[in-house]
Enzyme design. Structure first.
Site, PDB file in Angstrom:
ATOM      1  CB  SER A 165      -0.914  -0.044   1.273  1.00  0.00           C
ATOM      2  OG  SER A 165      -1.506   1.361   1.300  1.00  0.00           O
ATOM      3  CE1 TYR A 181      -3.017  -2.073   5.651  1.00  0.00           C
ATOM      4  CE2 TYR A 181      -3.060   0.342   5.183  1.00  0.00           C
ATOM      5  CZ  TYR A 181      -3.227  -1.217   4.925  1.00  0.00           C
ATOM      6  OH  TYR A 181      -3.492  -1.232   3.233  1.00  0.00           O
TER       7      TYR A 181
END
Length: 280
Positions: free
Chosen positions: A132, A145
């Site tokens: 990501s 995250y």
């Protein structure tokens, strides 16, 4: 001879579209998910389906052994399964951090270890780790995250030169916001956080799904990410990284801004939100 691919996290979104993209390109696809009912439609479309929880070592061994028994090899592994644990670092309990790393870091590592001996034996293969933009640039409320994705990026950067002499390519795909159910899962995880009273403004941002990217301006379709993964798997000399979407490409440039300036920007953002709450 038809090439084979093992894809994790195919229940929806990027994983499901990636399975379809590989099927359409003529690959022998092994599409997996924790719940077999979630991939039944992919089975009807021609994929081999299997139950696979990336946190379960027995599951990982069973699925890879099945591929070797049935196909004789694994040409490509796509580590896609993952989710986002949102919340201020102080508020996220240690157990939730451990769960986040179990899925986003230890799971892919477990699969890599399982397929590599077979790839090394054949001196060929491709591993695609779906990361990501949050794995290159951390933002408030996404520390846990981002931490998992930063870890995956570091592991991948080390792995790539380690296996290069064995004819194996290792690639990172780094989407920005993607229009999937990913944000809904992230919101569910956020609701499980016991909120302290020190981060009201940050929570008001995190509670807005468009503010954190899900289906908002600049988000890309899961199909676009899937096609990037397929392209990387088909190339004989893929790049080390593929950011997906304009938001990802622009955001990555922010890494070169000094941290103090980025922190001042976030401070300004918080002050503006505090004066004009989102959704009002």
């Amino acid at each position: 001879m038809t090439e084979t691919v093992l894809i994790t996290g195919c229940s929806s979104g990027i994983g499901r579209e990636t399975a379809h993209a590989f099927l359409e390109d003529g690959w022998e696809v092994y599409a997996t998910a924790r719940n077999p009912a979630d991939v039944e439609a992919l089975g009807e479309a021609g994929a081999n389906i299997a139950t696979l929880d990336v946190t379960d070592e027995d599951d990982v061994e069973r699925v890879v052994e099945r591929m070797i028994d049935e196909e004789g090899r694994v040409d490509c592994l796509v580590n896609n399964a993952g989710y986002a644990q949102l919340g201020p670092v102080e508020d996220v309990p240690v157990e939730s951090v451990e769960d986040q790393f179990a899925v986003n870091v230890y799971g892919p590592h477990r699969l890599v270890r399982e397929v590599l001996p077979h790839m090394r034996e054949r001196q060929t293969g491709t591993i695609v780790n779906v990361s990501s933009v949050a794995g290159r640039l951390a933002t408030p409320g996404m520390g846990v995250y981002s931490g998992s994705k930063f870890a995956m990026e570091g592991i991948t950067d080390s792995l790539r030169p380690e296996v290069a002499d064995h004819g194996i390519d290792v690639v990172l795909v780094e989407p920005g916001p993607v229009d999937t159910a990913f944000t809904e899962r992230a919101n569910d995880e956020l609701q499980g956080v016991e909120r302290s009273d020190g981060y009201d403004t940050l929570y008001s941002i995190l509670d807005d799904s468009e503010a954190i990217g899900g289906g908002g301006p600049g988000s890309v379709s899961p199909r676009e990410v899937a096609e990037t993964i397929l392209d990387a798997a088909n190339l004989s000399d893929p790049a080390d990284r593929y950011p997906v979407g304009q938001v990802a490409k622009v955001t990555l440039l922010a890494r070169f801004i000094p941290a103090k300036l980025r922190d001042k920007f976030f401070g300004l953002l918080f002050s503006l939100v505090a004066k004009n709450p989102l959704g009002e």
